[in-house]
Every structure is written in C-alpha cells, then in structure tokens.
Design a protein around this motif. Structure first.
Motif, PDB file in Angstrom:
ATOM      1  N   GLU A   1      -3.191   5.177   6.169  1.00  0.00           N
ATOM      2  CA  GLU A   1      -4.438   5.221   6.944  1.00  0.00           C
ATOM      3  C   GLU A   1      -4.211   4.945   8.431  1.00  0.00           C
ATOM      4  O   GLU A   1      -4.935   4.195   9.078  1.00  0.00           O
ATOM      5  CB  GLU A   1      -5.459   4.226   6.379  1.00  0.00           C
ATOM      6  CG  GLU A   1      -5.981   4.598   4.999  1.00  0.00           C
ATOM      7  CD  GLU A   1      -6.837   5.859   5.008  1.00  0.00           C
ATOM      8  OE1 GLU A   1      -7.208   6.319   6.106  1.00  0.00           O
ATOM      9  OE2 GLU A   1      -7.119   6.383   3.910  1.00  0.00           O
ATOM     10  N   GLY A   2      -3.141   5.565   8.956  1.00  0.00           N
ATOM     11  CA  GLY A   2      -2.879   5.460  10.382  1.00  0.00           C
ATOM     12  C   GLY A   2      -2.187   4.201  10.836  1.00  0.00           C
ATOM     13  O   GLY A   2      -1.918   4.041  12.020  1.00  0.00           O
ATOM     14  N   GLN A   3      -1.880   3.292   9.909  1.00  0.00           N
ATOM     15  CA  GLN A   3      -1.205   2.039  10.244  1.00  0.00           C
ATOM     16  C   GLN A   3       0.181   2.007   9.626  1.00  0.00           C
ATOM     17  O   GLN A   3       0.352   2.344   8.453  1.00  0.00           O
ATOM     18  CB  GLN A   3      -2.011   0.834   9.747  1.00  0.00           C
ATOM     19  CG  GLN A   3      -3.409   0.737  10.302  1.00  0.00           C
ATOM     20  CD  GLN A   3      -3.440   0.527  11.789  1.00  0.00           C
ATOM     21  OE1 GLN A   3      -2.540  -0.070  12.357  1.00  0.00           O
ATOM     22  NE2 GLN A   3      -4.496   1.013  12.432  1.00  0.00           N
ATOM     23  N   GLU A   4       1.168   1.609  10.412  1.00  0.00           N
ATOM     24  CA  GLU A   4       2.518   1.430   9.902  1.00  0.00           C
ATOM     25  C   GLU A   4       2.737  -0.059   9.665  1.00  0.00           C
ATOM     26  O   GLU A   4       2.742  -0.855  10.604  1.00  0.00           O
ATOM     27  CB  GLU A   4       3.548   1.967  10.894  1.00  0.00           C
ATOM     28  CG  GLU A   4       4.975   1.869  10.364  1.00  0.00           C
ATOM     29  CD  GLU A   4       5.998   2.348  11.375  1.00  0.00           C
ATOM     30  OE1 GLU A   4       5.589   2.949  12.401  1.00  0.00           O
ATOM     31  OE2 GLU A   4       7.201   2.104  11.165  1.00  0.00           O
ATOM     32  N   TYR A   5       2.927  -0.433   8.406  1.00  0.00           N
ATOM     33  CA  TYR A   5       2.993  -1.863   8.095  1.00  0.00           C
ATOM     34  C   TYR A   5       3.558  -2.068   6.697  1.00  0.00           C
ATOM     35  O   TYR A   5       3.797  -1.116   5.946  1.00  0.00           O
ATOM     36  CB  TYR A   5       1.608  -2.501   8.206  1.00  0.00           C
ATOM     37  CG  TYR A   5       0.591  -2.064   7.154  1.00  0.00           C
ATOM     38  CD1 TYR A   5       0.148  -2.932   6.166  1.00  0.00           C
ATOM     39  CD2 TYR A   5       0.069  -0.768   7.144  1.00  0.00           C
ATOM     40  CE1 TYR A   5      -0.781  -2.533   5.220  1.00  0.00           C
ATOM     41  CE2 TYR A   5      -0.865  -0.363   6.216  1.00  0.00           C
ATOM     42  CZ  TYR A   5      -1.288  -1.241   5.250  1.00  0.00           C
ATOM     43  OH  TYR A   5      -2.205  -0.849   4.303  1.00  0.00           O
ATOM     44  N   LEU A   6       3.767  -3.338   6.351  1.00  0.00           N
ATOM     45  CA  LEU A   6       4.193  -3.746   5.018  1.00  0.00           C
ATOM     46  C   LEU A   6       2.944  -3.778   4.157  1.00  0.00           C
ATOM     47  O   LEU A   6       2.140  -4.700   4.236  1.00  0.00           O
ATOM     48  CB  LEU A   6       4.864  -5.114   5.082  1.00  0.00           C
ATOM     49  CG  LEU A   6       5.575  -5.630   3.830  1.00  0.00           C
ATOM     50  CD1 LEU A   6       6.654  -4.672   3.366  1.00  0.00           C
ATOM     51  CD2 LEU A   6       6.166  -7.003   4.111  1.00  0.00           C
ATOM     52  N   SER A   7       2.794  -2.772   3.341  1.00  0.00           N
ATOM     53  CA  SER A   7       1.512  -2.536   2.678  1.00  0.00           C
ATOM     54  C   SER A   7       1.407  -3.330   1.386  1.00  0.00           C
ATOM     55  O   SER A   7       2.291  -3.274   0.536  1.00  0.00           O
ATOM     56  CB  SER A   7       1.364  -1.037   2.378  1.00  0.00           C
ATOM     57  OG  SER A   7       0.261  -0.792   1.548  1.00  0.00           O
ATOM     58  N   GLY A   8       0.319  -4.063   1.265  1.00  0.00           N
ATOM     59  CA  GLY A   8      -0.072  -4.680   0.005  1.00  0.00           C
ATOM     60  C   GLY A   8      -1.468  -4.203  -0.291  1.00  0.00           C
ATOM     61  O   GLY A   8      -2.381  -4.384   0.522  1.00  0.00           O
ATOM     62  N   ALA A   9      -1.671  -3.557  -1.415  1.00  0.00           N
ATOM     63  CA  ALA A   9      -2.967  -2.920  -1.670  1.00  0.00           C
ATOM     64  C   ALA A   9      -4.112  -3.925  -1.735  1.00  0.00           C
ATOM     65  O   ALA A   9      -5.110  -3.768  -1.022  1.00  0.00           O
ATOM     66  CB  ALA A   9      -2.890  -2.068  -2.939  1.00  0.00           C
ATOM     67  N   PRO A  10      -4.037  -4.978  -2.575  1.00  0.00           N
ATOM     68  CA  PRO A  10      -5.135  -5.963  -2.583  1.00  0.00           C
ATOM     69  C   PRO A  10      -5.086  -6.818  -1.319  1.00  0.00           C
ATOM     70  O   PRO A  10      -4.020  -7.290  -0.917  1.00  0.00           O
ATOM     71  CB  PRO A  10      -4.851  -6.807  -3.838  1.00  0.00           C
ATOM     72  CG  PRO A  10      -3.780  -6.080  -4.591  1.00  0.00           C
ATOM     73  CD  PRO A  10      -3.020  -5.297  -3.593  1.00  0.00           C
ATOM     74  N   GLN A  11      -6.226  -7.064  -0.724  1.00  0.00           N
ATOM     75  CA  GLN A  11      -6.253  -7.784   0.546  1.00  0.00           C
ATOM     76  C   GLN A  11      -5.832  -9.245   0.400  1.00  0.00           C
ATOM     77  O   GLN A  11      -5.353  -9.850   1.369  1.00  0.00           O
ATOM     78  CB  GLN A  11      -7.654  -7.685   1.182  1.00  0.00           C
ATOM     79  CG  GLN A  11      -7.729  -8.114   2.624  1.00  0.00           C
ATOM     80  CD  GLN A  11      -7.034  -7.177   3.601  1.00  0.00           C
ATOM     81  OE1 GLN A  11      -6.355  -6.234   3.201  1.00  0.00           O
ATOM     82  NE2 GLN A  11      -7.179  -7.433   4.887  1.00  0.00           N
ATOM     83  N   PHE A  12      -5.959  -9.833  -0.795  1.00  0.00           N
ATOM     84  CA  PHE A  12      -5.568 -11.241  -0.925  1.00  0.00           C
ATOM     85  C   PHE A  12      -4.071 -11.430  -0.729  1.00  0.00           C
ATOM     86  O   PHE A  12      -3.621 -12.530  -0.388  1.00  0.00           O
ATOM     87  CB  PHE A  12      -6.039 -11.824  -2.270  1.00  0.00           C
ATOM     88  CG  PHE A  12      -5.197 -11.471  -3.466  1.00  0.00           C
ATOM     89  CD1 PHE A  12      -4.181 -12.304  -3.897  1.00  0.00           C
ATOM     90  CD2 PHE A  12      -5.432 -10.310  -4.190  1.00  0.00           C
ATOM     91  CE1 PHE A  12      -3.415 -12.001  -5.015  1.00  0.00           C
ATOM     92  CE2 PHE A  12      -4.686  -9.998  -5.306  1.00  0.00           C
ATOM     93  CZ  PHE A  12      -3.664 -10.836  -5.718  1.00  0.00           C
ATOM     94  N   TRP A  13      -3.269 -10.383  -0.929  1.00  0.00           N
ATOM     95  CA  TRP A  13      -1.851 -10.488  -0.610  1.00  0.00           C
ATOM     96  C   TRP A  13      -1.658 -10.849   0.862  1.00  0.00           C
ATOM     97  O   TRP A  13      -0.678 -11.497   1.224  1.00  0.00           O
ATOM     98  CB  TRP A  13      -1.134  -9.177  -0.898  1.00  0.00           C
ATOM     99  CG  TRP A  13      -0.942  -8.876  -2.352  1.00  0.00           C
ATOM    100  CD1 TRP A  13      -1.478  -9.536  -3.411  1.00  0.00           C
ATOM    101  CD2 TRP A  13      -0.150  -7.817  -2.889  1.00  0.00           C
ATOM    102  NE1 TRP A  13      -1.080  -8.959  -4.595  1.00  0.00           N
ATOM    103  CE2 TRP A  13      -0.257  -7.893  -4.306  1.00  0.00           C
ATOM    104  CE3 TRP A  13       0.630  -6.811  -2.340  1.00  0.00           C
ATOM    105  CZ2 TRP A  13       0.393  -6.998  -5.149  1.00  0.00           C
ATOM    106  CZ3 TRP A  13       1.272  -5.920  -3.181  1.00  0.00           C
ATOM    107  CH2 TRP A  13       1.163  -6.019  -4.576  1.00  0.00           C
ATOM    108  N   HIS A  14      -2.562 -10.396   1.706  1.00  0.00           N
ATOM    109  CA  HIS A  14      -2.483 -10.628   3.143  1.00  0.00           C
ATOM    110  C   HIS A  14      -3.223 -11.889   3.569  1.00  0.00           C
ATOM    111  O   HIS A  14      -3.307 -12.177   4.765  1.00  0.00           O
ATOM    112  CB  HIS A  14      -3.041  -9.420   3.893  1.00  0.00           C
ATOM    113  CG  HIS A  14      -2.348  -8.128   3.559  1.00  0.00           C
ATOM    114  ND1 HIS A  14      -1.112  -7.797   4.048  1.00  0.00           N
ATOM    115  CD2 HIS A  14      -2.719  -7.098   2.751  1.00  0.00           C
ATOM    116  CE1 HIS A  14      -0.752  -6.616   3.576  1.00  0.00           C
ATOM    117  NE2 HIS A  14      -1.707  -6.168   2.788  1.00  0.00           N
TER     118      HIS A  14
END
Length: 542
Positions: free
Chosen positions: A277-290
């Motif tokens: 979605e236009g962002q390059e990052y370490l992706s964790g699908a559920p937001q609680f990971w972040h």
C-alpha cells in the motif's frame, strides 16, 4: 523589555510578507498540521537537523474521556483480593495474565491523572505482586498457577489456578505480565517501605522466570508448554509481537537466553519486508504487532543491526504500518461496508462467528476471536474493525489517528462507545441472522461486540499517555533490565547513548544493501502485478 523602532519595522515587514503569501483574513481555511506521511524507502543514517515545525496535533476532549473510561476498566474489573484482571468484561470468564501486565501499567497512569491516590495504587499493586509470588507452581495439570516462573495464559478469577486443560503456560503472555511488573518496579521509586517492597517483589518475580527452559530448539523460545503434552512445537520467530519476550529473556540476571536469540529472531525479517500500500516497511498484518513492545519502549532513534541496515527504526516502521492500514481501507479491495479514510483498523479482536456466508455474490469466511490484518503475509480481513488498532497507533501518526478516532465516536459511538470506552470491535458488513458467538446485531448497522478486552484496552490507555508526555516510555527508560536487554539485542543510539558520548552511527552493510535492493525490486514488481482478491486467503486453523 522595550521594543526598538528597528525591531518593529522588521516585524511589520515579516507580517506583511506572510499576508502577501498566504492571505490574512477571517475566510482563511483551517491549516492542517505540517506533518508529512511516510514515504517508501530508508531514511538517512545521519538525519540532517529537521526544520522547525509545529508541535504534534493537540488532542481533542474526546481523548481525555477515552483515557478515563479505559482506566476505569482496569480499576473496576480487577479482583481486589488477588489483583487478577479479567481477559474480557462484562462476560468475565477468566483472568488474563497479559491483562494484569497492562493493569499494573494503568495504575500509575491513574495516579498521574489524579483518578486514584498513590496509596490506592500501591495497595493494589502489592496485592497483585504478592499473589503471583505466592501462587502455587509445578508440573501438575490442575491446582497450579504456573511453572518455572512462567504463568498460565488464563487463570480462574478467584482461585488464580489454571483455568481449563486447553490453557497453555504462555511465554509471550508471561512477558507482557513481566513488562507491567518491571514498569511498577521503576515507577514506585520513593524511599518508602511499601514501595521498596514493590521493587523487591518485581525483582523476585522477574528473576524467577526460567526463559532458557522454553528453549527447546535453541536459540529461539517456544510459544509455551502444556502439562498434558509438553512443549509447543512452534517457536517465536520475527516479525511479530514477541520483541518484548526476547528483550526480557536476554536481560535476565538468572536464566538468560543468549544474544544469538535476537539474531535468529530477526533472520526471518526479510520475508516480511517489502512494499505494501505504498509503504516500504517490515510488514506485520495485525496492527497489535506494531503496538505491544512500543507500549513500554520508546524505539525512536534506537536501532538494532537489522534496522540500521534498513535506514529506519521500529517507530518509523510502525508509522508506515499505520499509514498502510489506512491506505488499505481506502482501497477496500474486498468491498466491505464503511471502510475508508477514517474507518479502518485491523488487529486481533472479537468477531461475530466462525461461519461462511455469501457477501455480494461471493463466499466469505468470517471468524469470532481472531487475528485480522492487512500486509504482505498473515493477512485476514472479514470486515471486522477494532478501535484499538486505531487509537493505540496515536503516537505513530496522530494526524490520521485523531480524525479516525473522532469519526468512530461520532458515527458509531451510540452503540460502540460505553462505560469503559470503545467496545472491542464491530462489523458493518455482517448482518446475517444466525447464532452469534458473541456480540449483537444492530439494525442497519451490522454486528457489534459486547465485551471490552483487556489486551486491547491496555494499549489504548498507555499509548495516549505516551503521546501526551511520553509517560510510560520515560518510566521504562529507568529500568536497568530493559536497557540491558536492548543493548544485548544490539540497539544503539538515541536515548541508549551514554551521557557525554556522541551517538555511534554504523554504516550500512553493502552486501545487505545489495540484497535488499533485489528484494525490494521483486516486492515492487509483485505488488504492481497483484490484483485485488476476490475472497480472503485461507487462514490456518484456529
């Protein structure tokens, strides 16, 4: 102080120039905060001094109400006799040790806001820590609260014993409990016998956890243990919510795991790094990971080896994840109702029921309690949104979180916002007349949860406090165990830099940079060629 004529001249000229450029009048439109959305790609290893910008957006009164009501969830629902906090309320079937960790963090927030006295918080904290010190431990299947210093995920609210045979001895939930324990150790710092007892109890509980015992496949740590079947055959490997687990395990003065655990934990990160979605990052699908580790640790400006080579820190990573969640809701590839600019938020939450139903002519899978998210991997979306995914992201991206929180309250507050703040979740697309696992159907509004969940309430309260004045972060920076764990994981820079020393900036690894360039190119190509899914991906069995 007197103002000289020459000064008045320059002030007038500056004002005239500003009006000429922007226009000065009552019809001037309201200006949005000068905060740019994150962009794909790394940030500079040694950032240039940032231009002076307005401070972070001021919080509207709604957030004070959210704070107070969310705090009351922990204060009102916790068992005063043993300090156990329910996993959920009002159904309140059992206690959650992770909820207790968030409750121990909530009490000092209540003190600082004047909602309870310091004496009340000390009383409740001592009851809690003494319970966990004295609770029976052992390998037996029943009548025990924990084993080897770990605790069962769910406990009976009254006896404090393991709730049922399906409940595991949990490594991650023990880590969340210990995060609250160590927060209490650092907060109650007065020269008072009862506050000293809190510090000593916290140290005793932390030292008792035998982290190495759960290393069945070294150097990683198992997810847990059952007295009936032994160790869980899955380990915690990154990227997910277990950052705090490894930081605390490496720092243990009695039963530590080696620093190689962090290296192996991060070895799988590349599977989750890419463009979404236009962002390059370490992706964790559920937001609680972040969220979870960020509740207690200020990751701004500190980096481990992996993030040094990526050119960002974990805080910036979570900021990008927040923007990606919002962009996904705006795109809304599955065409769920209500999704949009200010209606988003996928994380672990309650849901209506485990069922398959037709939605817009397609079969869609729905779930009850489950992890939900949007990302490069481990994604699942059944139209269920959780306010905690939005509100707990406040420090990362206030410019999009504040309007989204207000929209949730204004549009759905009549049935989603109540005694203890936001109920856990809602699904505007689910209006099927079938038996529900939990929650209720609201006419023309879809499904709404009936419970508050402690591990979703906790990040809401703590992250608002961190946004206001960095309260939880500042307290936790004083804890020597947390600092040691971060240092063993290879974090450097920022607030970890010893006083009087300049921050050390390691150059990026050229080999890692070359490999990353290939991976990013592949990720961008895959992202460009992908089509919106017609149905959710099959999820692993719950």
């Amino acid at each position: 102080m007197r103002v000289r004529p020459l000064q008045l001249f320059f002030v007038s000229m500056l004002a005239f120039g500003a009006c000429a450029l922007t226009g000065c009048g009552q019809d001037e439109p309201e200006r949005k905060p000068d905060i740019a959305a994150p962009k794909p790609g790394p940030i500079a290893q040694t950032p240039a001094p940032a231009p002076v910008r307005p401070g972070p957006p001021e919080l509207p009164p709604l957030f004070r109400d959210i704070e107070r009501k969310t705090f009351q969830f922990f204060w009102d629902t916790t068992n005063e006799l043993n300090g156990l906090t329910p996993d959920r309320f009002p159904s309140r079937p059992f206690a959650s040790i992770a909820s207790v960790g968030f409750a121990l963090t909530a009490y000092p927030i209540g003190i600082e806001n004047g909602w309870i006295s310091r004496r009340q918080a000390v009383d409740r904290t001592l009851v809690t820590l003494k319970f966990f010190r004295d609770a029976p431990q052992g390998p037996q299947r029943t009548g025990k609260t924990g084993h080897h210093g770990f605790y069962y995920h769910f406990l009976d609210m009254q006896s404090g014993h393991r709730y049922e045979p399906w409940v595991e001895l949990s490594s991650i939930d023990t880590a969340l409990l210990m995060s609250g324990v160590l927060f209490a150790q650092s907060y109650y710092d007065r020269d008072d016998p009862r506050e000293k007892e809190i510090r000593d109890l916290a140290e005793e509980l932390y030292r008792r956890v035998d982290w190495a015992w759960l290393q069945q496949r070294k150097p990683l740590i198992s997810m847990g243990w059952y007295p009936e079947s032994g160790f869980i055959q899955h380990d915690w490997s990154g990227y997910n919510e277990a950052m705090m687990l490894y930081i605390l395990a490496m720092a243990s003065p009695t039963h530590p795991v080696g620093p190689d655990a962090w290296s192996v934990w991060t070895r799988t990160y590349d599977l989750s790094w890419g463009v979404f979605e236009g962002q390059e990052y370490l992706s964790g699908a559920p937001q609680f990971w972040h969220h979870y580790a960020h509740v207690w640790i200020d990751f701004r400006g500190i980096r481990d080896d992996y993030m040094r080579n990526r050119g960002i820190d974990y805080f910036e990573n979570s900021r990008r994840a927040t923007y990606a969640q919002r962009a996904y809701a705006i795109e809304n590839p599955m065409k769920w109702k209500e999704y949009g600019e200010n209606v988003w938020g996928l994380t672990a939450s309650d849901g209506p029921q485990r069922t398959t139903q037709y939605y817009q002519g397609q079969q869609r899978e729905f779930r009850h309690y489950s992890a939900r998210g949007a990302g490069l991997r481990d994604d699942f979306d059944d139209g269920t949104l959780a306010p905690t995914a939005v509100v707990a992201s406040l420090p990362f991206a206030p410019e999009i979180v504040i309007p989204a929180t207000q929209a949730l309250h204004e549009r759905y507050g009549e049935y989603l916002y109540s005694s203890y703040g936001f109920l856990d979740s809602f699904n505007p697309s689910f209006d099927y007349d079938i038996p529900l696992k939990t929650g209720r159907l609201v006419q023309d509004k879809g499904w709404v949860a009936s419970d508050y969940i402690g591990i979703d309430q906790g990040p809401i309260l703590a992250m608002i406090a961190n946004y206001r004045n960095e309260f939880v972060w500042k307290v936790m920076k004083r804890n020597p165990h947390v600092r040691r764990g971060l240092e063993l994981a290879g974090f450097q820079g920022g607030w970890l830099t010893p006083q009087g020393e300049a921050p050390q900036v390691s150059p990026p690894d050229p080999k890692a940079a070359a490999a990353r360039a290939v991976g990013v190119a592949e990720s961008r190509a895959a992202n460009a060629q992908s089509q919106p899914p017609e149905a959710p991906r099959p999820a692993p069995p719950q």
